[in-house]
Design a protein around this motif. Structure first.
Motif, short mmCIF file in Angstrom:
data_model
loop_
_atom_site.label_atom_id
_atom_site.label_comp_id
_atom_site.label_asym_id
_atom_site.label_seq_id
_atom_site.Cartn_x
_atom_site.Cartn_y
_atom_site.Cartn_z
N SER A 157 -4.80 -2.07 10.00
CA SER A 157 -3.65 -1.46 9.13
C SER A 157 -2.46 -1.26 9.79
O SER A 157 -2.09 -1.38 10.88
CB SER A 157 -4.21 -0.28 8.41
OG SER A 157 -4.15 0.73 9.47
N ASP A 158 -1.35 -1.08 8.99
CA ASP A 158 0.14 -0.78 9.34
C ASP A 158 -0.08 0.21 10.62
O ASP A 158 -0.80 1.20 10.21
CB ASP A 158 1.01 -0.43 8.41
CG ASP A 158 1.36 -1.80 7.61
OD1 ASP A 158 2.09 -1.50 6.51
OD2 ASP A 158 0.78 -2.87 7.85
N SER A 198 -0.60 -2.06 3.03
CA SER A 198 0.26 -2.68 3.81
C SER A 198 1.63 -2.69 3.20
O SER A 198 1.76 -3.15 1.71
CB SER A 198 -0.01 -3.94 4.21
OG SER A 198 1.10 -4.43 5.17
N ARG A 222 -9.40 -7.37 1.67
CA ARG A 222 -8.20 -7.98 2.60
C ARG A 222 -8.56 -9.63 3.07
O ARG A 222 -9.46 -9.77 3.34
CB ARG A 222 -8.01 -7.17 3.74
CG ARG A 222 -6.96 -7.78 4.70
CD ARG A 222 -6.92 -7.05 6.00
NE ARG A 222 -6.21 -7.57 7.00
CZ ARG A 222 -5.86 -7.15 8.06
NH1 ARG A 222 -6.49 -5.96 8.53
NH2 ARG A 222 -5.05 -7.62 8.86
N GLY A 223 -7.81 -10.36 2.40
CA GLY A 223 -7.61 -11.90 3.13
C GLY A 223 -8.59 -12.74 2.13
O GLY A 223 -8.70 -13.68 2.48
N HIS A 265 -3.96 -12.03 -0.02
CA HIS A 265 -3.02 -11.19 0.73
C HIS A 265 -3.46 -11.04 2.35
O HIS A 265 -4.45 -10.54 2.46
CB HIS A 265 -2.81 -10.24 0.41
CG HIS A 265 -2.33 -10.05 -1.04
ND1 HIS A 265 -1.10 -10.50 -1.45
CD2 HIS A 265 -2.90 -9.94 -2.17
CE1 HIS A 265 -0.98 -10.53 -2.97
NE2 HIS A 265 -2.27 -10.11 -3.28
N ARG A 306 -2.61 -9.78 4.90
CA ARG A 306 -2.27 -8.37 5.51
C ARG A 306 -2.80 -7.10 4.90
O ARG A 306 -2.64 -5.72 5.38
CB ARG A 306 -1.06 -8.22 6.21
CG ARG A 306 -0.68 -9.22 7.34
CD ARG A 306 0.68 -8.95 7.85
NE ARG A 306 1.66 -9.33 6.84
CZ ARG A 306 2.09 -10.52 6.67
NH1 ARG A 306 1.44 -11.40 7.30
NH2 ARG A 306 3.24 -10.78 5.66
N ALA A 307 -3.48 -7.29 3.48
CA ALA A 307 -3.80 -6.06 3.11
C ALA A 307 -5.01 -6.19 1.97
O ALA A 307 -5.18 -7.37 1.49
CB ALA A 307 -2.59 -5.63 2.09
N PRO A 340 1.98 -6.99 2.64
CA PRO A 340 0.77 -7.80 2.56
C PRO A 340 0.54 -9.12 2.69
O PRO A 340 -0.28 -9.62 3.11
CB PRO A 340 0.28 -7.18 1.09
CG PRO A 340 1.71 -6.96 0.53
CD PRO A 340 2.61 -6.50 1.50
#
Length: 225
Positions: free
Chosen positions: A24-25, A179, A157-158, A117, A119-120, A182
């Motif tokens: 995660s961020d 994120s 995610r992804g 997405h 990154r999220a 994302p």
């Protein structure tokens, strides 16, 4: 010898902790970080907002933490889709907080094409309407059904996910992401609108050169609205 043996036993735990940390961020190091307008004004679409310097907290106001542009839908595209994103680009209060948001409206018969997405994870809440929605896992198993007003669904995610209005009124939903950046990869555009060699596409999808040409013209980024 004993210590060395136990270190090997602990290695999977260390690896798991690292994986969780990177999933995660980054955690913020202060209560908030409103980007300094001097630097924010020169950012590009691909800027990672976490590196923008913060403006002095004495200059921060309540308005930095409020976003008022989701009261009505955005402009609809030719596929009946309108999206209004909220991220540090247009909502400074989100900077460094590891999250973003979006309002999505879909006209009757309209779609939100397969996309993902990187990154999220996304969580959606249907406010109005009825839509067919779901995602596909890495084993190509589809998890999908019709969602109605008040229902919530999560897209891991992804993973590729999609939406289609199957009701008799516009769909309105709100989506949240874990994120602030994302990312978005549209499958049709990535395949037919990115410049992949035509021969490869013919062999991969069993399409003729004419059919691929039609898809490329339709998905030309210059023609997107």
């Amino acid at each position: 010898m004993f210590i060395q043996k136990n270190l090997w036993l602990l290695l999977p735990i260390f690896s798991l902790n690292i994986a969780i940390t990177l999933a995660s961020d980054p955690d913020p190091l202060q209560d908030f970080c409103i980007p300094n307008p001097t630097f924010a004004s020169i950012k590009t679409h691909h800027t990672f907002h976490t590196i923008l310097p913060c403006k002095n907290t004495s200059q921060v106001t309540t308005n930095d933490f409020i976003f008022s542009n989701m009261k009505t839908s955005g402009n609809f595209s030719e596929i009946g889709l309108a999206v209004i994103p909220a991220n540090p680009t247009n909502f400074p209060g989100l900077n460094t907080l590891g999250m973003s948001f979006a309002r999505t409206d879909i006209e009757v018969g309209g779609i939100n094409p397969p996309h993902f997405h990187p990154r999220a994870t996304e969580l959606i809440h249907v406010i109005q309407g009825k839509m067919y929605s779901g995602f596909v896992d890495s084993n190509n198993r589809v998890f999908a059904r019709i969602l109605e007003q008040g229902e919530v669904m999560v897209f891991p995610r992804g993973l590729v996910h999609f939406m289609m209005n199957v009701g008799d009124e516009d769909v309105t939903l709100f989506g949240s992401f874990n994120s602030q950046n994302p990312g978005l990869q549209k499958i049709p555009s990535a395949v037919f609108g990115s410049g992949i060699d035509e021969e490869l596409l013919q062999k991969a999808f069993g399409l003729s050169s004419k059919q691929i040409g039609t898809m490329k013209r339709k998905l030309d980024p210059k023609q997107e609205r």
